[in-house]
Design an enzyme around this catalytic site. Structure first.
Site, PDB file in Angstrom:
ATOM      1  N   GLY A 120       0.787  -1.234   0.000  1.00  0.00           N
ATOM      2  CA  GLY A 120       0.000   0.000   0.000  1.00  0.00           C
ATOM      3  C   GLY A 120       0.817   1.280   0.000  1.00  0.00           C
ATOM      4  O   GLY A 120       1.793   1.445  -0.746  1.00  0.00           O
ATOM      5  N   ILE A 121       0.434   2.176   0.889  1.00  0.00           N
ATOM      6  CA  ILE A 121       1.025   3.518   0.937  1.00  0.00           C
ATOM      7  C   ILE A 121       2.503   3.447   1.327  1.00  0.00           C
ATOM      8  O   ILE A 121       3.354   4.120   0.731  1.00  0.00           O
ATOM      9  CB  ILE A 121       0.224   4.399   1.935  1.00  0.00           C
ATOM     10  N   ASP A 159       8.514  -4.199   8.034  1.00  0.00           N
ATOM     11  CA  ASP A 159       7.160  -4.762   7.947  1.00  0.00           C
ATOM     12  C   ASP A 159       7.195  -6.180   8.504  1.00  0.00           C
ATOM     13  O   ASP A 159       8.263  -6.798   8.594  1.00  0.00           O
ATOM     14  CB  ASP A 159       6.708  -4.802   6.477  1.00  0.00           C
ATOM     15  N   TYR A 210      -9.177   2.133  16.118  1.00  0.00           N
ATOM     16  CA  TYR A 210      -8.301   2.720  15.093  1.00  0.00           C
ATOM     17  C   TYR A 210      -8.370   4.251  15.154  1.00  0.00           C
ATOM     18  O   TYR A 210      -7.332   4.934  15.179  1.00  0.00           O
ATOM     19  CB  TYR A 210      -8.752   2.219  13.728  1.00  0.00           C
ATOM     20  N   THR A 262      -5.755   0.757  -1.493  1.00  0.00           N
ATOM     21  CA  THR A 262      -4.785  -0.246  -1.054  1.00  0.00           C
ATOM     22  C   THR A 262      -5.567  -1.541  -0.824  1.00  0.00           C
ATOM     23  O   THR A 262      -6.781  -1.575  -1.027  1.00  0.00           O
ATOM     24  CB  THR A 262      -4.086   0.202   0.244  1.00  0.00           C
TER      25      THR A 262
HETATM   26  N1  LIG Z   1      -5.973   2.899   2.732  1.00  0.00           N
HETATM   27  C1  LIG Z   1      -6.726   3.862   3.204  1.00  0.00           C
HETATM   28  O1  LIG Z   1      -7.841   4.123   2.703  1.00  0.00           O
HETATM   29  C2  LIG Z   1      -6.223   4.702   4.364  1.00  0.00           C
HETATM   30  C3  LIG Z   1      -7.029   5.771   4.799  1.00  0.00           C
HETATM   31  C4  LIG Z   1      -6.594   6.552   5.865  1.00  0.00           C
HETATM   32  C5  LIG Z   1      -5.379   6.280   6.477  1.00  0.00           C
HETATM   33  N2  LIG Z   1      -4.622   5.239   6.032  1.00  0.00           N
HETATM   34  C6  LIG Z   1      -3.368   4.997   6.737  1.00  0.00           C
HETATM   35  O2  LIG Z   1      -2.313   4.842   5.806  1.00  0.00           O
HETATM   36  C7  LIG Z   1      -1.333   3.932   6.341  1.00  0.00           C
HETATM   37  C8  LIG Z   1      -1.075   2.824   5.354  1.00  0.00           C
HETATM   38  O3  LIG Z   1      -2.305   2.194   5.041  1.00  0.00           O
HETATM   39  P1  LIG Z   1      -2.425   1.103   3.882  1.00  0.00           P
HETATM   40  O4  LIG Z   1      -3.839   1.084   3.460  1.00  0.00           O
HETATM   41  O5  LIG Z   1      -1.339   1.315   2.905  1.00  0.00           O
HETATM   42  O6  LIG Z   1      -2.170  -0.225   4.744  1.00  0.00           O
HETATM   43  P2  LIG Z   1      -1.883  -1.706   4.246  1.00  0.00           P
HETATM   44  O7  LIG Z   1      -2.754  -2.581   5.090  1.00  0.00           O
HETATM   45  O8  LIG Z   1      -1.888  -1.846   2.765  1.00  0.00           O
HETATM   46  O9  LIG Z   1      -0.359  -1.884   4.718  1.00  0.00           O
HETATM   47  C9  LIG Z   1      -0.033  -1.924   6.054  1.00  0.00           C
HETATM   48  C10 LIG Z   1       1.271  -2.680   6.190  1.00  0.00           C
HETATM   49  O10 LIG Z   1       1.562  -2.761   7.588  1.00  0.00           O
HETATM   50  C11 LIG Z   1       2.054  -4.047   7.851  1.00  0.00           C
HETATM   51  N3  LIG Z   1       1.822  -4.383   9.252  1.00  0.00           N
HETATM   52  C12 LIG Z   1       0.633  -4.582   9.878  1.00  0.00           C
HETATM   53  N4  LIG Z   1       0.860  -4.891  11.162  1.00  0.00           N
HETATM   54  C13 LIG Z   1       2.196  -4.877  11.357  1.00  0.00           C
HETATM   55  C14 LIG Z   1       3.034  -5.126  12.472  1.00  0.00           C
HETATM   56  N5  LIG Z   1       2.541  -5.467  13.656  1.00  0.00           N
HETATM   57  N6  LIG Z   1       4.372  -5.008  12.308  1.00  0.00           N
HETATM   58  C15 LIG Z   1       4.905  -4.697  11.109  1.00  0.00           C
HETATM   59  N7  LIG Z   1       4.154  -4.462  10.005  1.00  0.00           N
HETATM   60  C16 LIG Z   1       2.824  -4.563  10.136  1.00  0.00           C
HETATM   61  C17 LIG Z   1       1.296  -4.973   6.930  1.00  0.00           C
HETATM   62  O11 LIG Z   1       2.024  -6.192   6.737  1.00  0.00           O
HETATM   63  C18 LIG Z   1       1.206  -4.131   5.661  1.00  0.00           C
HETATM   64  O12 LIG Z   1       2.276  -4.356   4.781  1.00  0.00           O
HETATM   65  C19 LIG Z   1      -1.892   3.454   7.678  1.00  0.00           C
HETATM   66  O13 LIG Z   1      -1.358   4.240   8.713  1.00  0.00           O
HETATM   67  C20 LIG Z   1      -3.371   3.700   7.534  1.00  0.00           C
HETATM   68  O14 LIG Z   1      -4.023   3.870   8.778  1.00  0.00           O
HETATM   69  C21 LIG Z   1      -5.020   4.437   4.996  1.00  0.00           C
END
Ligand SMILES: NC(=O)c1ccc[n+]([C@@H]2O[C@H](COP(=O)([O-])OP(=O)(O)OC[C@H]3O[C@@H](n4cnc5c(N)ncnc54)[C@H](O)[C@@H]3O)[C@@H](O)[C@H]2O)c1
Length: 254
Positions: A19-20, A39, A146, A181
């Site tokens: 993702g991001i 990660d 969250y 994502t």
């Molecule tokens: N996607 C959205 O719509 C959205 C919206 C608002 C905020 N965000 C924020 O953006 C950020 C990234 O979101 P995303 O959608 O890319 O997430 P994602 O779920 O695609 O990726 C999250 C990553 O974190 C890793 N992870 C989870 N738990 C872990 C742990 N205990 N230790 C190490 N790694 C761990 C996962 O393996 C994964 O690769 C987050 O902070 C999320 O809250 C996302």
């Protein structure tokens, strides 16, 4: 004229396995940073030139310590890792579930900031970017734990920006709205099944009917990464303690 290069800096990115975070790691590496990508499963970063992976559970003190150790000379720290478990009801979230969300979303950031910021300060400065969420200001009951953690990150960033600004360390927050994502794709899959329409039509329904996003599209991860990149580099040298939203205009208030 001011340049905005981040080449040669060490940049730590948590949650860089998808993702991001993955997009941020790619973008920083393409600009010549030495990226430490942390990660539970960072394998998506394998083979990206300039990226070193660290496999760690960032919800634990030992996982955060492992990452901090790999990033002794960090000039950029992006606290991106988070979990956002869907909750059927508030009453069903027990202490252990609250604690796990808190440990991953908040304590990973606390622990890495505690390890990295003093070293940044000793070298004359650096930039920390925490990834927040629109959920911090517009909480949804089904993401209550969250949302609480994302609100906490805003307070943390503000306090750190005040303490460490004099030492040249800036701390800012990027608050994404809906971003395509894997989490979002899972949600769109359920929505398409509920509505009996395909995933593209579900995405359209989400953008236009459910969320009324003024810009008419969700973020791609690169849209968020671009703002993180701005806050990481010297062009934003006068910006600290700030929250930048990247949400297609979803915030309908001043
Ligand atoms: N996607 C959205 O719509 C959205 C919206 C608002 C905020 N965000 C924020 O953006 C950020 C990234 O979101 P995303 O959608 O890319 O997430 P994602 O779920 O695609 O990726 C999250 C990553 O974190 C890793 N992870 C989870 N738990 C872990 C742990 N205990 N230790 C190490 N790694 C761990 C996962 O393996 C994964 O690769 C987050 O902070 C999320 O809250 C996302």
């Amino acid at each position: 004229m001011m340049t905005d290069s981040i080449a040669g800096l060490t940049a730590v990115v948590t949650g860089a396995g998808s993702g991001i975070g993955l997009e941020i790691a790619r973008m920083f590496a393409a600009e010549g940073c030495r990226v430490v990508a942390a990660d539970l499963d960072p394998s998506a970063c394998d083979g990206i030139p300039g990226v070193r992976t660290v496999t760690a559970d960032l919800g634990t003190p030992s996982g955060a310590a492992l990452v901090a150790e790999a990033a002794a000379d960090a000039g950029i720290l992006v606290n991106n890792v988070a979990v956002a478990p869907y909750r059927e009801s508030f009453a069903a979230i027990d202490d252990a579930a609250w604690q796990r969300t808190w440990d991953i979303n908040v304590m990973s950031c606390v622990r890495l900031c505690r390890a990295v910021i003093p070293r940044m300060a000793a070298r004359g400065g650096g930039s920390v970017v925490n990834i927040g969420s629109e959920g911090a200001r517009h909480p949804k009951p089904y993401l209550v734990d969250y949302a609480v953690t994302k609100a906490a990150l805003l307070v943390l960033a503000k306090a750190l920006s005040m303490e460490f600004g004099p030492a040249g360390v800036r701390v800012n927050t990027v608050a994404p709205g809906p971003t395509r994502t894997s989490t979002m794709e899972t949600f769109l899959g359920s929505l398409s099944r509920d509505l009996g329409i395909d995933v593209d039509a579900a995405a359209d329904h989400f953008v236009h009917t459910m969320r009324h996003l003024p810009l008419g599209r969700m973020n791609e991860p690169a849209d968020v990464a671009a703002v993180v990149r701005f806050l990481a580099g010297p062009a934003s040298r006068q910006v600290t303690g700030a929250e930048y939203t990247v949400n297609a205009g979803s915030t309908a208030s001043v």
